[in-house]
Design a protein around this motif. Structure first.
Motif, PDB file in Angstrom:
ATOM      1  N   GLN A   1      25.186  32.915  39.700  1.00 29.36           N
ATOM      2  CA  GLN A   1      24.820  32.795  40.917  1.00 29.36           C
ATOM      3  C   GLN A   1      25.737  31.690  41.195  1.00 29.36           C
ATOM      4  OE1 GLN A   1      21.055  31.240  41.473  1.00 29.36           O
ATOM      5  NE2 GLN A   1      20.965  30.655  43.699  1.00 29.36           N
ATOM      6  N   HIS A   2      25.470  30.518  40.714  1.00 29.81           N
ATOM      7  CA  HIS A   2      27.340  29.808  41.333  1.00 29.81           C
ATOM      8  C   HIS A   2      28.646  29.827  40.288  1.00 29.81           C
ATOM      9  CE1 HIS A   2      24.524  26.077  43.076  1.00 29.81           C
ATOM     10  NE2 HIS A   2      25.090  27.863  43.989  1.00 29.81           N
ATOM     11  N   TYR A   3      29.657  30.164  41.143  1.00 36.16           N
ATOM     12  CA  TYR A   3      30.861  30.367  40.540  1.00 36.16           C
ATOM     13  C   TYR A   3      32.046  30.206  40.636  1.00 36.16           C
ATOM     14  CZ  TYR A   3      30.461  32.264  45.259  1.00 36.16           C
ATOM     15  OH  TYR A   3      30.773  32.542  46.227  1.00 36.16           O
TER      16      TYR A   3
ATOM     17  N   GLU B   1      13.181  27.528  47.102  1.00 37.58           N
ATOM     18  CA  GLU B   1      12.940  26.834  45.462  1.00 37.58           C
ATOM     19  C   GLU B   1      11.246  27.068  45.870  1.00 37.58           C
ATOM     20  OE1 GLU B   1      14.737  25.264  48.160  1.00 37.58           O
ATOM     21  OE2 GLU B   1      16.899  25.692  47.093  1.00 37.58           O
TER      22      GLU B   1
ATOM     23  N   HIS C   1      22.845  19.699  50.905  1.00 39.03           N
ATOM     24  CA  HIS C   1      23.119  21.380  50.897  1.00 39.03           C
ATOM     25  C   HIS C   1      21.861  22.158  51.511  1.00 39.03           C
ATOM     26  CE1 HIS C   1      21.297  20.899  46.997  1.00 39.03           C
ATOM     27  NE2 HIS C   1      21.334  21.711  46.998  1.00 39.03           N
TER      28      HIS C   1
ATOM     29  N   ARG D   1      28.104  25.302  50.727  1.00 37.37           N
ATOM     30  CA  ARG D   1      27.818  25.534  51.408  1.00 37.37           C
ATOM     31  C   ARG D   1      27.630  25.187  52.692  1.00 37.37           C
ATOM     32  NH1 ARG D   1      22.341  28.177  50.860  1.00 37.37           N
ATOM     33  NH2 ARG D   1      21.944  28.546  52.894  1.00 37.37           N
TER      34      ARG D   1
ATOM     35  N   ASN E   1      17.271  31.167  42.595  1.00 41.64           N
ATOM     36  CA  ASN E   1      16.720  32.151  42.309  1.00 41.64           C
ATOM     37  C   ASN E   1      16.620  32.846  41.622  1.00 41.64           C
ATOM     38  OD1 ASN E   1      16.149  32.260  45.449  1.00 41.64           O
ATOM     39  ND2 ASN E   1      18.162  33.243  45.958  1.00 41.64           N
TER      40      ASN E   1
HETATM   41  C1  UD1 Z   1      21.180  26.914  44.849  1.00 40.38           C
HETATM   42  C2  UD1 Z   1      20.020  26.926  45.181  1.00 40.38           C
HETATM   43  C3  UD1 Z   1      19.382  25.685  45.534  1.00 40.38           C
HETATM   44  C4  UD1 Z   1      20.340  23.925  44.575  1.00 40.38           C
HETATM   45  C5  UD1 Z   1      21.616  24.188  45.001  1.00 40.38           C
HETATM   46  C6  UD1 Z   1      22.362  23.354  43.885  1.00 40.38           C
HETATM   47  C7  UD1 Z   1      18.849  28.879  45.565  1.00 40.38           C
HETATM   48  C8  UD1 Z   1      18.070  29.297  46.151  1.00 40.38           C
HETATM   49  N1  UD1 Z   1      19.174  27.412  45.589  1.00 40.38           N
HETATM   50  O1  UD1 Z   1      21.814  26.737  46.979  1.00 40.38           O
HETATM   51  O2  UD1 Z   1      17.864  25.081  45.216  1.00 40.38           O
HETATM   52  O3  UD1 Z   1      19.787  23.429  45.164  1.00 40.38           O
HETATM   53  O4  UD1 Z   1      22.050  25.270  44.408  1.00 40.38           O
HETATM   54  O5  UD1 Z   1      23.575  23.240  44.485  1.00 40.38           O
HETATM   55  O6  UD1 Z   1      18.574  28.965  44.382  1.00 40.38           O
HETATM   56  N2  UD1 Z   1      29.079  28.700  47.163  1.00 40.38           N
HETATM   57  C9  UD1 Z   1      30.177  28.995  47.230  1.00 40.38           C
HETATM   58  N3  UD1 Z   1      30.419  28.841  46.099  1.00 40.38           N
HETATM   59  C10 UD1 Z   1      29.679  28.858  44.077  1.00 40.38           C
HETATM   60  C11 UD1 Z   1      28.511  28.950  45.200  1.00 40.38           C
HETATM   61  C12 UD1 Z   1      28.308  29.044  46.171  1.00 40.38           C
HETATM   62  O7  UD1 Z   1      31.514  29.589  47.334  1.00 40.38           O
HETATM   63  O8  UD1 Z   1      29.620  28.507  42.833  1.00 40.38           O
HETATM   64  C13 UD1 Z   1      28.561  28.995  48.439  1.00 40.38           C
HETATM   65  C14 UD1 Z   1      28.823  30.652  49.090  1.00 40.38           C
HETATM   66  O9  UD1 Z   1      28.747  30.407  50.213  1.00 40.38           O
HETATM   67  C15 UD1 Z   1      27.087  30.782  49.250  1.00 40.38           C
HETATM   68  C16 UD1 Z   1      26.197  29.838  49.473  1.00 40.38           C
HETATM   69  O10 UD1 Z   1      27.562  28.698  49.020  1.00 40.38           O
HETATM   70  O11 UD1 Z   1      26.694  31.751  50.248  1.00 40.38           O
HETATM   71  C17 UD1 Z   1      25.071  29.104  48.662  1.00 40.38           C
HETATM   72  O12 UD1 Z   1      25.015  29.526  47.855  1.00 40.38           O
HETATM   73  P1  UD1 Z   1      23.480  29.804  47.063  1.00 40.38           P
HETATM   74  O13 UD1 Z   1      24.049  30.142  45.457  1.00 40.38           O
HETATM   75  O14 UD1 Z   1      23.091  30.943  47.499  1.00 40.38           O
HETATM   76  O15 UD1 Z   1      23.094  28.724  47.824  1.00 40.38           O
HETATM   77  P2  UD1 Z   1      22.979  27.571  47.219  1.00 40.38           P
HETATM   78  O16 UD1 Z   1      22.715  27.269  48.935  1.00 40.38           O
HETATM   79  O17 UD1 Z   1      24.648  26.810  46.491  1.00 40.38           O
END
Ligand code: UD1
Length: 372
Positions: free
Chosen positions: A40-42, A132, A207, A241, A100
């Protein structure tokens, strides 16, 4: 032997899973831990650096899911996680927190009849517009064992009809990571690296979609930051984000124009802990940082209308201020004047031994089942 798949997906998962996997490795005759990263995070700053800082073993499987809409991301995790569970046939799958990846993996398991343990169960903001909160409610309904960080969480679960025998109050596993790493984090030269000369600074993270995706709330927060940054430097490690929405909302010039708002890339676990442990003030909309500041005794202003972690307000340093400019400035001024609330109390079982209690409970559950 208990084979356990430990799921990590997003940044706040790593510091919860690391001490659990480490504790499992200390009981090799009982536990066989595997780590699955959903991806999910990368980004390196959002993921890789945490494996390094927290001594978390590299994932046995990486699902490489990445970003997407909630539906697309959740569905992709489910599709890619199911074959891993079918292949590995674990005794337990352990999920943490409320992202998620947490609900996606729990849902895969319950449909396959594989037991799920949820760490950090029972927290409720009662705000169903937060993604969340939906993840928390649903994961807790389907998990077999619910590990809670505070007594309010037990009460929430009981009120939702979860049987008492599924609930174990074990304390806060993030504090295991904090206690293990604090000394090491303090030894780092993070402030020097960021060019902070004085001892006084505030630390900011933002965020939440409700804050950074909406122009009105983001601008109310920025107006407060303009005042606070005139009193002391604010370090602002920016979530990807948030970086994106600053540009999309056309706020780049305003953000860059705030003198002494130090916008930096996301920090690793140890550098962030270094800064948070000696900040005069932390401003945040994160969940975990409300807990870490309570453990550290550092004043925290939560820029949200509610919290799923009320114990940090009752016993700790947290004040939920919302996004009203005047209120944020007033509370920040009080904290800087030393008139903020002070506390020496720590919530019960935030003692660095939560991962051991989780393992004890998993063992106990297994031996009860064997007797049946
Ligand atoms: C997610 C969690 C949130 C947590 C947060 C911590 C859900 C619903 N939300 O939110 O509860 O507090 O992580 O960081 O699971 N992106 C990147 N690189 C990454 C990851 C994300 O560029 O490594 C950017 C992308 O544009 C992506 C956006 O961040 O679309 C959001 O990432 P996402 O994983 O959907 O949710 P977070 O806002 O990070």
């Amino acid at each position: 032997m208990l084979k356990v798949i430990n799921v990590v997906g997003a940044r706040p998962n790593f510091m919860k899973v690391a001490p659990i996997v480490a504790a499992m490795k200390r009981r090799p005759h009982i536990f066989q831990p595997l780590v699955v990263h959903t991806g999910q995070h990368y980004d390196s700053a959002m993921s890789d650096s945490f494996f390094h800082d927290l001594d978390l073993p590299q994932p046995d499987t990486h699902l490489g899911v990445g970003s997407g809409s909630h539906a697309a991301q959740t569905a992709a995790v489910m599709e890619r996680f199911e074959p891993v569970v079918l292949r590995e046939k674990p005794d337990w799958v352990l999920v943490v927190g409320d992202v998620n990846s947490t609900i996606a993996c729990a849902l895969v398991c319950v449909k396959l009849g594989v037991k799920v343990a949820h760490v950090e169960a029972g927290l409720r903001s009662r705000d169903r517009s937060m993604p969340e909160e939906i993840n928390r409610l649903l994961t807790d309904q389907i998990a077999d064992l619910l590990f809670t960080p505070s007594p309010d969480a037990d009460e929430n679960l009981l009120a939702e009809g979860i049987p008492r025998e599924r609930i174990r109050f074990v304390g806060n596993v993030m504090i295991d990571s904090l206690q293990k790493n604090l000394e090491h984090a303090r030894d780092r030269r993070t402030r020097e690296k960021l060019g902070l000369s004085g001892a006084d600074y505030a630390l900011l993270t933002l965020h939440r979609p409700s804050n950074v995706d909406l122009r009105e709330s983001f601008e109310r927060i920025l107006a407060a930051l303009e005042v606070i940054a005139s009193k002391l430097p604010i370090v602002f490690p920016v979530h990807p984000r948030t970086r994106k929405t600053i540009a999309e909302l056309g706020l780049t010039t305003r953000v860059n124009g705030i003198k002494d708002l130090r916008v930096v890339d996301p920090l690793g676990y140890l550098d962030f802990l270094n800064l948070s442990s000696s900040a005069r003030l932390v401003l945040t909309d994160s969940g975990g940082i409300q807990e870490e500041t309570t453990a550290l005794g550092i004043p925290c202003l939560t820029l949200r209308e509610n919290t799923e972690r009320p114990i940090t307000v009752e016993m700790g340093t947290n004040v939920v201020v919302g996004t009203d400019t005047t209120k944020i400035v007033a509370e920040a001024t009080a904290a800087l004047n030393g008139s903020a609330k002070k506390t020496t109390r720590q919530p019960p079982l935030w003692d660095g031994r939560t991962s051991e209690r989780i393992l004890d409970a998993l063992e106990e559950f297994a031996s009860l089942q064997n007797r049946r």
